[in-house]
Design a protein around this motif. Structure first.
Motif, PDB file in Angstrom:
ATOM      1  N   PRO A 224       0.783  -1.237   0.000  1.00 38.19           N
ATOM      2  CA  PRO A 224       0.000   0.000   0.000  1.00 38.19           C
ATOM      3  C   PRO A 224       0.817   1.290   0.000  1.00 38.19           C
ATOM      4  O   PRO A 224       0.255   2.361  -0.200  1.00 38.19           O
ATOM      5  CB  PRO A 224      -0.771  -0.113   1.316  1.00 38.19           C
ATOM      6  CG  PRO A 224       0.173  -0.822   2.231  1.00 38.19           C
ATOM      7  CD  PRO A 224       0.906  -1.817   1.360  1.00 38.19           C
ATOM      8  N   LEU A 225       2.136   1.233   0.225  1.00 37.77           N
ATOM      9  CA  LEU A 225       2.912   2.464   0.344  1.00 37.77           C
ATOM     10  C   LEU A 225       3.206   3.108  -1.001  1.00 37.77           C
ATOM     11  O   LEU A 225       3.304   4.327  -1.109  1.00 37.77           O
ATOM     12  CB  LEU A 225       4.214   2.185   1.101  1.00 37.77           C
ATOM     13  CG  LEU A 225       4.038   1.733   2.554  1.00 37.77           C
ATOM     14  CD1 LEU A 225       5.385   1.541   3.215  1.00 37.77           C
ATOM     15  CD2 LEU A 225       3.199   2.729   3.345  1.00 37.77           C
ATOM     16  N   LYS A 226       3.399   2.292  -2.021  1.00 34.00           N
ATOM     17  CA  LYS A 226       3.581   2.765  -3.402  1.00 34.00           C
ATOM     18  C   LYS A 226       4.711   3.784  -3.535  1.00 34.00           C
ATOM     19  O   LYS A 226       4.595   4.762  -4.268  1.00 34.00           O
ATOM     20  CB  LYS A 226       2.273   3.360  -3.937  1.00 34.00           C
ATOM     21  CG  LYS A 226       1.128   2.373  -4.035  1.00 34.00           C
ATOM     22  CD  LYS A 226      -0.108   3.037  -4.638  1.00 34.00           C
ATOM     23  CE  LYS A 226      -1.265   2.077  -4.750  1.00 34.00           C
ATOM     24  NZ  LYS A 226      -2.476   2.721  -5.307  1.00 34.00           N
ATOM     25  N   ASN A 227       5.796   3.553  -2.840  1.00 29.21           N
ATOM     26  CA  ASN A 227       6.968   4.412  -2.976  1.00 29.21           C
ATOM     27  C   ASN A 227       7.772   3.905  -4.170  1.00 29.21           C
ATOM     28  O   ASN A 227       8.753   3.172  -4.023  1.00 29.21           O
ATOM     29  CB  ASN A 227       7.801   4.386  -1.693  1.00 29.21           C
ATOM     30  CG  ASN A 227       8.899   5.427  -1.687  1.00 29.21           C
ATOM     31  OD1 ASN A 227       9.302   5.924  -2.736  1.00 29.21           O
ATOM     32  ND2 ASN A 227       9.378   5.759  -0.495  1.00 29.21           N
ATOM     33  N   THR A 228       7.351   4.299  -5.347  1.00 28.73           N
ATOM     34  CA  THR A 228       7.901   3.730  -6.582  1.00 28.73           C
ATOM     35  C   THR A 228       9.365   4.084  -6.805  1.00 28.73           C
ATOM     36  O   THR A 228      10.031   3.443  -7.623  1.00 28.73           O
ATOM     37  CB  THR A 228       7.070   4.183  -7.800  1.00 28.73           C
ATOM     38  OG1 THR A 228       7.018   5.618  -7.841  1.00 28.73           O
ATOM     39  CG2 THR A 228       5.647   3.640  -7.703  1.00 28.73           C
ATOM     40  N   ALA A 229       9.867   5.077  -6.070  1.00 31.51           N
ATOM     41  CA  ALA A 229      11.301   5.390  -6.185  1.00 31.51           C
ATOM     42  C   ALA A 229      12.148   4.213  -5.710  1.00 31.51           C
ATOM     43  O   ALA A 229      13.333   4.103  -6.090  1.00 31.51           O
ATOM     44  CB  ALA A 229      11.624   6.632  -5.361  1.00 31.51           C
ATOM     45  N   LEU A 395      11.250   0.518 -13.857  1.00 28.87           N
ATOM     46  CA  LEU A 395      12.095   1.707 -13.992  1.00 28.87           C
ATOM     47  C   LEU A 395      12.138   2.235 -15.414  1.00 28.87           C
ATOM     48  O   LEU A 395      12.316   3.439 -15.638  1.00 28.87           O
ATOM     49  CB  LEU A 395      13.525   1.378 -13.536  1.00 28.87           C
ATOM     50  CG  LEU A 395      13.764   1.292 -12.034  1.00 28.87           C
ATOM     51  CD1 LEU A 395      15.146   0.765 -11.757  1.00 28.87           C
ATOM     52  CD2 LEU A 395      13.572   2.671 -11.390  1.00 28.87           C
ATOM     53  N   ASN A 396      11.955   1.343 -16.392  1.00 28.68           N
ATOM     54  CA  ASN A 396      12.106   1.723 -17.791  1.00 28.68           C
ATOM     55  C   ASN A 396      10.781   1.769 -18.543  1.00 28.68           C
ATOM     56  O   ASN A 396      10.780   1.832 -19.775  1.00 28.68           O
ATOM     57  CB  ASN A 396      13.073   0.757 -18.481  1.00 28.68           C
ATOM     58  CG  ASN A 396      14.496   0.913 -17.987  1.00 28.68           C
ATOM     59  OD1 ASN A 396      15.222   1.800 -18.423  1.00 28.68           O
ATOM     60  ND2 ASN A 396      14.898   0.056 -17.045  1.00 28.68           N
ATOM     61  N   ASN A 397       9.677   1.722 -17.787  1.00 28.65           N
ATOM     62  CA  ASN A 397       8.344   1.752 -18.387  1.00 28.65           C
ATOM     63  C   ASN A 397       8.147   0.636 -19.405  1.00 28.65           C
ATOM     64  O   ASN A 397       7.494   0.793 -20.431  1.00 28.65           O
ATOM     65  CB  ASN A 397       8.065   3.116 -19.040  1.00 28.65           C
ATOM     66  CG  ASN A 397       6.574   3.349 -19.238  1.00 28.65           C
ATOM     67  OD1 ASN A 397       5.754   2.899 -18.451  1.00 28.65           O
ATOM     68  ND2 ASN A 397       6.217   4.040 -20.315  1.00 28.65           N
ATOM     69  N   GLY A 398       8.740  -0.486 -19.110  1.00 29.53           N
ATOM     70  CA  GLY A 398       8.642  -1.644 -19.985  1.00 29.53           C
ATOM     71  C   GLY A 398       9.939  -2.421 -19.953  1.00 29.53           C
ATOM     72  O   GLY A 398      10.979  -1.911 -19.516  1.00 29.53           O
TER      73      GLY A 398
END
Length: 599
Positions: A224-229, A395-398
């Motif tokens: 649930p945190l969604k810290n995508t970094a 990280l690379n959107n794919g």
């Protein structure tokens, strides 16, 4: 919590039994820390007490495989005698298994804190001191990781209790708990030896920490945190494992052999980076790996086993033709009372057991009833490759080519190079008994088949059953072998041709981000099923509720009547079940605790 906090470092000496290769028996009496931690041996005993928690029944002896982490889409609790509990998403805050899980984790944290607070006390070898220091840091962090993934916000405990008073501790925000977990693990990575120095997967090492760090960051990046970094950190730590030329991690050529090794007490540090150790002799803890989760057996020579978890139809059908993991993960047979094997037909989807861990492969004797020495993997190299691929794609959107290569490495290891199909091209005539089928050529070997006759004709040719691969399809064929049909009481004329599996069939090609994520979701299940991660993967992808609803509907609609009960493992799910309830007894003891909404 007070009940946990006052159990400080004194507990270290109670039960030091989970690690069978490197831990020595230690005193079980209670001593004040003022009079302890004075020697290197006492510090060895103390860190053994921290490891001990991993092998508890509430953790990896059985609970996380059969009660607390298997309630997803890979299997179901295969018993009609019990219908409530965490495995059915039907529980309350007074559930004893949840309390035991919570208590075990905080006991481990208390033991780790006691070691850390006394690490500089004895006069001892500095290399060994650093190793123990790192082990304690990592294990404290790992126990906090299990807490935050199961409860969300939890008390972050970084010191032992000094008094029975003043132990009212509030829940720490999950993001702050993750900050401390990663700090501890990163500090530990610099202190512990490499896996090549440790030489076993049962002790904390640099590879284990790096790989678990990748997992921690993936969870932090997800729901649930969604810290995508944190996807970058997940990718980088996985890559440290992959790029380690000293350890030179690689996959065992045989998927089945990975689990045979766990049963036969063999270490493979190329593939198995971190594992919980069990044994069946001496003072050491027993596990139920292969018993509570395994193939049900009432035969003492095979090894008696409950087999509480049934494999799901969904999991079985995830595997494609040629994927050798299917018949290792989902047992292709069951045991008769006399220990002989009876093989399932291809259309039987319910009733199949988890097949990864098999008591018949244990080498330790005597075999105890229900208890096994089979080690349980906490981190395998294939998991590292799949975590790297997932994080790299995010990280690379794919997916990049590195993602594709990592997944293909996992899939190629899993793929058959034996017979795919045998097709009868002429049924022949005059057969009064089944003729002999000979498979030759093609540069491979090991395939075995038998013929079926009907009214004098060969109407079927079936590959013979095999406990590891499902059927004896052979291996290493580079071209279709020749099928010869001879004998059969005077019959003539029957002919057949074969096709073969090729490892290249396993390979995936470039695809878009969504398609690759769908592949990762399936591939992690095919590779890592029943290794106590699926529920948490589905949570971090935020699809647990959706997935369970699909599974429940399928079982209710399509399962035979005697397996409709399997839907209980998925049909009770509610959003509150994304976390466990804080044990009500802990809230009564620790006035700083507040129950999670919905519980």
């Amino acid at each position: 919590m007070k009940s946990n906090y006052i159990i400080i470092c004194l507990l270290i000496l109670l039960s030091l039994s989970s690690c069978k290769k490197f831990l020595e028996p230690a005193p079980r009496d209670m001593l004040s820390p003022v009079n302890y931690y004075d020697t290197e041996q006492q510090m060895n005993n103390a860190i053994a007490g921290v490891y001990d928690i991993l092998g508890r029944g509430q953790l990896y002896a059985y609970s996380l495989q059969s009660r607390l982490a298997t309630e997803a889409d890979e299997g179901f609790f295969a018993s009609t005698s019990r219908t409530t509990g965490p495995q059915f998403y039907d529980l309350s805050s007074s559930d004893s298994e949840v309390l035991d899980f919570w208590t075990a984790l905080y006991s481990g944290i208390s033991r780790a804190n006691a070691v850390l607070e006394n690490i500089n006390k004895p006069d001892m070898d500095e290399t060994r001191r650093n190793a123990i220091h790192g082990e304690a840091l990592f294990l404290r962090a790992y126990y906090h990781f299990l807490l935050v993934t199961n409860w969300g916000d939890v008390p972050l405990i970084l010191s032992t209790a000094k008094s029975v008073e003043g132990n009212s501790v509030a829940r720490t925000p999950a993001a702050q708990v993750y900050e401390q977990i990663t700090k501890d693990m990163i500090d530990a990575e610099a202190l512990v030896p490499s896996i090549t120095e440790v030489k076993i997967g049962g002790r904390v090492n640099k590879s284990a920490i790096r790989g678990i760090l990748s997992r921690v960051y993936l969870y932090w990046a997800g729901f649930p945190l969604k810290n995508t970094a944190k996807y970058e950190d997940a990718r980088n730590w996985a890559k440290k494992v992959m790029d380690d030329t000293e350890a030179a991690h690689d996959l065992n050529p045989s998927y089945s052999q990975v689990f045979i090794n766990y049963a036969s007490d063999k270490y493979d540090i190329k593939e198995s980076l971190f594992e919980v150790e069990f044994a069946t002799t001496g003072i050491y803890e027993h596990g139920q790996v292969g018993s509570w989760i395994g193939i049900r057996s009432s035969n003492a020579d095979i090894g008696t086993a409950y087999g509480f978890i049934g494999a799901s139809k969904k999991l079985y059908q995830l595997y494609k033709a040629g994927d050798l993991r299917r018949d290792r993960s989902v047992a292709p047979f069951y045991y008769n009372a006399d220990g002989t094997k009876a093989y399932w037909t291809g259309t039987t989807f319910y009733g199949r057991s988890v097949g990864k861990w098999r008591r018949e492969e244990e080498t330790a004797r005597p075999k105890l009833s229900q208890n096994t020495p089979i080690n349980f993997a906490l981190l395998r190299y294939s998991d590292v490759l799949l975590m790297f691929a997932e994080a790299e794609s995010e990280l690379n959107n794919g997916p990049t080519q590195a993602c594709i290569d990592a997944v293909n490495k996992v899939r190629r290891r899993a793929w058959a190079s034996g017979i795919n199909t045998i097709t009868i091209t002429n049924q022949g005539t005059g057969y009064t008994s089944a003729p002999t089928v000979t498979i030759s050529g093609g540069n491979g070997s090991g395939a075995v088949a038998t013929a079926v006759i009907t009214t004098g004709k060969v109407t079927g040719i079936n590959l013979s059953p095999d406990p590891l691969t499902g059927v004896k399809l052979g291996s290493n064929y580079t071209s279709p072998p020749t099928i010869s049909i001879t004998g059969g009481g005077g019959g003539t004329g029957a002919t057949a041709v074969a096709t073969i599996h090729q490892v290249s069939d396993a390979e995936i090609s470039m695809m878009d981000k969504d398609a690759f994520m769908d592949l990762i979701i399936e591939e992690r299940s095919r590779e890592l099923c029943f290794e106590a991660m699926r529920k948490y993967d589905l949570i971090r992808w935020n699809i647990l509720g959706f997935t369970l609803n699909q599974m429940s509907n399928d079982i209710k609609s399509n399962a035979p009547d005697n397996y409709k009960y399997a839907a209980l493992s998925s049909s009770n799910f509610q959003p509150k079940n994304l976390v466990l309830p804080i044990p009500i007894s802990e809230i009564a003891l620790n006035k700083g605790l507040v129950q999670t909404t919905g519980w």
